[in-house]
Design a protein around this motif. Structure first.
Motif, PDB file in Angstrom:
ATOM      1  N   ASP A 194      40.045 -40.243  31.622  1.00  0.00           N
ATOM      2  CA  ASP A 194      41.499 -40.642  31.805  1.00  0.00           C
ATOM      3  C   ASP A 194      42.468 -39.384  32.007  1.00  0.00           C
ATOM      4  O   ASP A 194      42.542 -38.527  30.841  1.00  0.00           O
ATOM      5  CB  ASP A 194      42.164 -41.405  30.789  1.00  0.00           C
ATOM      6  N   LEU A 195      43.437 -39.490  32.874  1.00  0.00           N
ATOM      7  CA  LEU A 195      44.255 -38.193  33.037  1.00  0.00           C
ATOM      8  C   LEU A 195      45.622 -38.601  33.395  1.00  0.00           C
ATOM      9  O   LEU A 195      45.981 -39.555  34.220  1.00  0.00           O
ATOM     10  CB  LEU A 195      43.739 -37.381  34.350  1.00  0.00           C
ATOM     11  N   GLY A 196      46.488 -37.985  32.551  1.00  0.00           N
ATOM     12  CA  GLY A 196      48.117 -38.330  32.924  1.00  0.00           C
ATOM     13  C   GLY A 196      48.308 -37.549  34.259  1.00  0.00           C
ATOM     14  O   GLY A 196      47.647 -36.805  34.736  1.00  0.00           O
ATOM     15  N   LYS A 197      49.819 -37.716  34.476  1.00  0.00           N
ATOM     16  CA  LYS A 197      50.303 -36.922  35.751  1.00  0.00           C
ATOM     17  C   LYS A 197      50.091 -35.524  35.792  1.00  0.00           C
ATOM     18  O   LYS A 197      49.531 -34.838  36.882  1.00  0.00           O
ATOM     19  CB  LYS A 197      51.624 -37.503  36.143  1.00  0.00           C
ATOM     20  N   ASP A 198      50.624 -34.759  34.614  1.00  0.00           N
ATOM     21  CA  ASP A 198      50.508 -33.531  34.679  1.00  0.00           C
ATOM     22  C   ASP A 198      48.974 -32.901  34.669  1.00  0.00           C
ATOM     23  O   ASP A 198      48.666 -32.056  35.249  1.00  0.00           O
ATOM     24  CB  ASP A 198      50.995 -32.916  33.184  1.00  0.00           C
ATOM     25  N   GLU A 199      48.095 -33.554  33.795  1.00  0.00           N
ATOM     26  CA  GLU A 199      46.710 -33.415  33.817  1.00  0.00           C
ATOM     27  C   GLU A 199      46.134 -33.442  35.109  1.00  0.00           C
ATOM     28  O   GLU A 199      45.124 -32.736  35.779  1.00  0.00           O
ATOM     29  CB  GLU A 199      46.008 -34.010  32.883  1.00  0.00           C
ATOM     30  N   LEU A 200      46.410 -34.476  35.934  1.00  0.00           N
ATOM     31  CA  LEU A 200      46.073 -34.847  37.313  1.00  0.00           C
ATOM     32  C   LEU A 200      46.290 -33.696  38.318  1.00  0.00           C
ATOM     33  O   LEU A 200      45.435 -33.165  39.034  1.00  0.00           O
ATOM     34  CB  LEU A 200      46.547 -36.003  37.854  1.00  0.00           C
ATOM     35  N   ILE A 201      47.517 -33.029  38.100  1.00  0.00           N
ATOM     36  CA  ILE A 201      48.003 -31.891  39.111  1.00  0.00           C
ATOM     37  C   ILE A 201      47.245 -30.903  38.650  1.00  0.00           C
ATOM     38  O   ILE A 201      46.807 -30.055  39.651  1.00  0.00           O
ATOM     39  CB  ILE A 201      49.549 -31.833  38.751  1.00  0.00           C
ATOM     40  N   GLN A 202      47.050 -30.562  37.478  1.00  0.00           N
ATOM     41  CA  GLN A 202      46.083 -29.251  37.060  1.00  0.00           C
ATOM     42  C   GLN A 202      44.707 -29.368  37.527  1.00  0.00           C
ATOM     43  O   GLN A 202      44.296 -28.354  37.856  1.00  0.00           O
ATOM     44  CB  GLN A 202      46.318 -28.985  35.377  1.00  0.00           C
ATOM     45  N   ILE A 203      44.159 -30.470  37.375  1.00  0.00           N
ATOM     46  CA  ILE A 203      42.988 -30.737  37.811  1.00  0.00           C
ATOM     47  C   ILE A 203      42.520 -30.338  39.367  1.00  0.00           C
ATOM     48  O   ILE A 203      41.828 -29.921  39.787  1.00  0.00           O
ATOM     49  CB  ILE A 203      42.174 -32.029  37.282  1.00  0.00           C
ATOM     50  N   HIS A 204      43.693 -30.924  40.034  1.00  0.00           N
ATOM     51  CA  HIS A 204      43.615 -30.693  41.411  1.00  0.00           C
ATOM     52  C   HIS A 204      44.007 -29.163  41.900  1.00  0.00           C
ATOM     53  O   HIS A 204      43.993 -28.869  42.991  1.00  0.00           O
ATOM     54  CB  HIS A 204      44.698 -31.481  42.310  1.00  0.00           C
ATOM     55  N   LYS A 205      44.235 -28.239  40.849  1.00  0.00           N
ATOM     56  CA  LYS A 205      44.559 -26.847  41.115  1.00  0.00           C
ATOM     57  C   LYS A 205      43.144 -26.097  40.655  1.00  0.00           C
ATOM     58  O   LYS A 205      43.613 -24.570  40.627  1.00  0.00           O
ATOM     59  CB  LYS A 205      45.728 -26.370  40.391  1.00  0.00           C
ATOM     60  N   LEU A 206      42.244 -26.548  40.261  1.00  0.00           N
ATOM     61  CA  LEU A 206      41.250 -25.966  39.947  1.00  0.00           C
ATOM     62  C   LEU A 206      40.562 -25.044  41.138  1.00  0.00           C
ATOM     63  O   LEU A 206      40.556 -25.564  42.165  1.00  0.00           O
ATOM     64  CB  LEU A 206      40.003 -26.901  39.447  1.00  0.00           C
ATOM     65  N   ARG A 207      40.059 -23.786  40.939  1.00  0.00           N
ATOM     66  CA  ARG A 207      39.737 -23.048  41.961  1.00  0.00           C
ATOM     67  C   ARG A 207      38.065 -23.455  42.239  1.00  0.00           C
ATOM     68  O   ARG A 207      37.525 -23.699  41.241  1.00  0.00           O
ATOM     69  CB  ARG A 207      40.026 -21.518  41.563  1.00  0.00           C
ATOM     70  N   TRP A 208      37.694 -23.167  43.525  1.00  0.00           N
ATOM     71  CA  TRP A 208      36.370 -23.442  43.991  1.00  0.00           C
ATOM     72  C   TRP A 208      35.588 -22.171  43.593  1.00  0.00           C
ATOM     73  O   TRP A 208      35.473 -21.174  44.575  1.00  0.00           O
ATOM     74  CB  TRP A 208      36.313 -23.555  45.433  1.00  0.00           C
ATOM     75  N   ASN A 209      35.234 -21.861  42.317  1.00  0.00           N
ATOM     76  CA  ASN A 209      34.502 -20.714  41.776  1.00  0.00           C
ATOM     77  C   ASN A 209      33.188 -20.966  41.291  1.00  0.00           C
ATOM     78  O   ASN A 209      32.590 -22.079  41.421  1.00  0.00           O
ATOM     79  CB  ASN A 209      35.583 -20.018  40.759  1.00  0.00           C
ATOM     80  N   SER A 210      32.522 -19.718  40.969  1.00  0.00           N
ATOM     81  CA  SER A 210      31.164 -20.040  40.414  1.00  0.00           C
ATOM     82  C   SER A 210      31.180 -21.096  39.337  1.00  0.00           C
ATOM     83  O   SER A 210      29.830 -21.881  39.258  1.00  0.00           O
ATOM     84  CB  SER A 210      30.743 -18.727  39.830  1.00  0.00           C
ATOM     85  N   GLN A 211      32.100 -20.950  38.350  1.00  0.00           N
ATOM     86  CA  GLN A 211      32.130 -22.257  37.309  1.00  0.00           C
ATOM     87  C   GLN A 211      31.943 -23.695  37.973  1.00  0.00           C
ATOM     88  O   GLN A 211      30.973 -24.632  37.679  1.00  0.00           O
ATOM     89  CB  GLN A 211      33.420 -22.110  36.602  1.00  0.00           C
TER      90      GLN A 211
END
Length: 570
Positions: free
Chosen positions: A72-89
């Motif tokens: 479950d994600l709130g709006k702020d969390e949803l925005i942050q999760i969509h800003k994750l970088r496509w990196n090695s992790q």
């Protein structure tokens, strides 16, 4: 058989199905009064049981949408999760999802979901799970109920159980999947990604990008479209499958990539370029699927097909004969799709009747409404009168005189669109109502178009609809006739004169049909402007108290509350 369907993710919901029809269904957002509420829909489950007068022991089976449900994600969390970088992790996490570690995590996820149900008193033996995209296609195929001929059934959304789109053939009451497209190549996630890049909330504000698209200069919009074109293509050996280019990250992790690539482009050009790209790409996909299968009747499901302009392009394909899109086809409707799928497998020789309407929510008697009005703490701020059978005539006269009237009547519609029962209505020949509703009531962006409810008997007067496609759910747009542009102009898109109609029939909603008929008697117009009854950022109203709150906290002056007419005092 009584089946409880549950969607426990973004915009969660519950539905109760008896094999013949949906008895009751509702989104959790309505009961919590929090738009797109995410999580286990405990209140929705209790409400559908209470409304139907069943208890937990009366339920024969419970089906979840999806084998796996993200956190479950709130709006702020949803925005942050969509800003994750496509990196090695993130690459490692993606890889681990395909190993036994991923299997263990999904098993724990499923167990936790079951425990939430058993804690309410449901038996574990009655619980099962239906794969996410199977829910989407089951909702559409069984909702259309064309079982005597082959149907091409397509799903497309952000992601669910590892996929973003599927191709299926429905025949003789059974569905057979022939293609699945990975979540790593998701067009739905691309739209969410660009929504985030533009500073909006993903999985909620994509419609704002669609609304702005017609305003952009085509020259600059096409330049942006070409950028997107370079990143997706169809497979040569199977054109029903598409892939992203090798240099492009999965769209879910594309925020920083696309932000850099689109730097310096006008915001309206980006919105329009994305919309043009997805219209062209998705319509080509449907065309490819028709050609490969030879099936020209198409059913669509999944949140991507909330994109009504893309739906119009698909509908107008020369290769397509007929189309059905499940109304408000986001994940909230997978509670119904899960029920459809389970029932069809349990009883393969029985046939689910065709979907008639989606008025599945609560309703209130006149006596109950009067009690709510009398106990409302701010009732000194308005007058009210009981009009009974005269209510539609009075509301129609107000609309004809250019007044804006909110309507709370009958059972609540499910989904993202107002279908007249929880609606703000106006005379569509009065363009000034657009500013009134936008500034004083909805407080929304100026470029967002309104919709219209039209009597089905007047469809030929207003719609360019050469294939005679049915449109009762505001899920398709059409070009308008000259009469449509004149008589419904405030309920159409001002840039291209398209309309997103709700065709209202006496059979599907007799009270609303009668209201439009009364309006037609006065004005000779067979349609009215209709937008959802809510304040910006809130769900459609669910209770009489919420309706009264919106009336008093906005620029509204009139409210139909069942058989009562409420008028704000100056």
């Amino acid at each position: 058989m009584k089946i409880l369907g549950i969607h426990d993710g973004h915009n969660s919901s519950a539905a109760l199905f008896d094999g013949n029809c949906v008895i009751a269904a509702i989104q959790e957002e309505r009961l919590r009064y929090s738009k797109n509420w995410t999580g286990f829909p405990e209140k929705s489950i209790q409400w559908v049981l209470d409304y139907s007068r069943f208890n937990i022991q009366d339920i024969d089976h419970v089906v979840f949408n999806g084998n796996y449900m993200p956190p479950d994600l709130g709006k702020d969390e949803l925005i942050q999760i969509h800003k994750l970088r496509w990196n090695s992790q993130q690459r490692i996490k993606k890889f681990l999802k395909r190993t036994i570690i991923g299997d263990i995590y999904r098993t724990k996820n499923k167990k936790a979901r079951i425990e939430k149900l058993t804690a309410l008193g449901f038996s574990k033996e009655k619980i099962s799970f239906i794969e996410h995209h199977e829910c989407h296609v089951a909702a559409s195929y069984y909702g259309w109920a064309k079982f005597d001929e082959p149907i091409l059934v397509l799903s497309c959304d952000g992601a669910g159980d590892g996929l973003s789109a599927t191709v299926n053939i429905g025949q003789n009451g059974k569905l057979n999947r022939i293609v699945g497209i990975s979540e790593n190549d998701s067009l739905g996630s691309l739209y969410a990604c660009i929504t985030t890049v533009m500073g909006f909330v993903p999985l909620e504000h994509e419609y704002k990008l669609m609304g702005m698209a017609p305003y952009a200069d085509p020259k600059y919009a096409n330049e942006v479209r070409d950028l997107f074109r370079d990143h997706f293509s169809f497979c040569q050996n199977n054109p029903m499958i598409w892939k992203r280019s090798s240099g492009s990250p999965p769209p879910f992790f594309g925020y920083w990539y696309w932000r850099k690539l689109l730097e310096g482009k006008r915001f309206d050009s980006i919105m329009a370029g994305l919309q043009i790209f997805v219209e062209e790409f998705i319509s080509q996909w449907v065309k490819n699927c028709i050609k490969e299968t030879g099936i020209k009747k198409v059913a669509l499901g999944g949140g991507f097909f909330m994109n009504v302009k893309a739906n119009q392009i698909i509908m107008e394909l020369d290769d397509l004969d007929d189309i059905f899109i499940f109304p408000s086809c986001g994940d909230e409707m997978n509670a119904i799709g899960a029920c459809h799928s389970f029932y069809a497998k349990k009883f393969p020789d029985k046939r689910i009747p065709r979907l008639k309407n989606i008025y599945w929510g609560p309703d209130y008697s006149s006596q109950e409404v009067e009690k709510r009005i009398e106990s409302y703490p701010r009732k000194s701020n308005f007058t009210f009168q009981f009009l009974g059978s005269e209510i539609n005539k009075k509301v129609a006269q107000l609309l004809a005189n250019g007044k804006v009237v909110a309507r709370f009547n009958g059972r609540e519609e499910m989904g993202a669109r107002s279908l007249g029962n929880r609606a703000i209505l106006a005379n569509p020949t009065h363009p000034e109502v657009i500013n009134t509703i936008n500034k004083m009531i909805k407080k929304r962006d100026f470029w967002m178009p309104f919709a219209s409810s039209i009597k089905i008997e007047r469809r030929e007067d207003y719609l360019v609809n050469q294939k005679n496609i049915e449109a009762p759910f505001m899920i398709l747009t059409f070009n308008t006739t000259q009469k449509g542009r004149e008589e419904l102009r405030a309920g159409t898109h001002p840039q291209d004169h398209t309309i997103r109609p709700q065709e209202v029939s006496k059979d599907n909603n007799p009270e609303y049909w009668d209201l439009i008929t009364e309006f037609e008697t006065i004005t000779n117009q067979g349609g009215i402007l209709n937008t959802s009854f809510n304040l910006h950022g809130y769900p459609i109203v669910n209770t009489p108290e919420q309706a009264l709150d919106v009336l008093l906290d906005s620029g509204l002056k009139y409210l139909q509350l069942q058989d009562f007419l409420i008028e704000c005092l100056d």
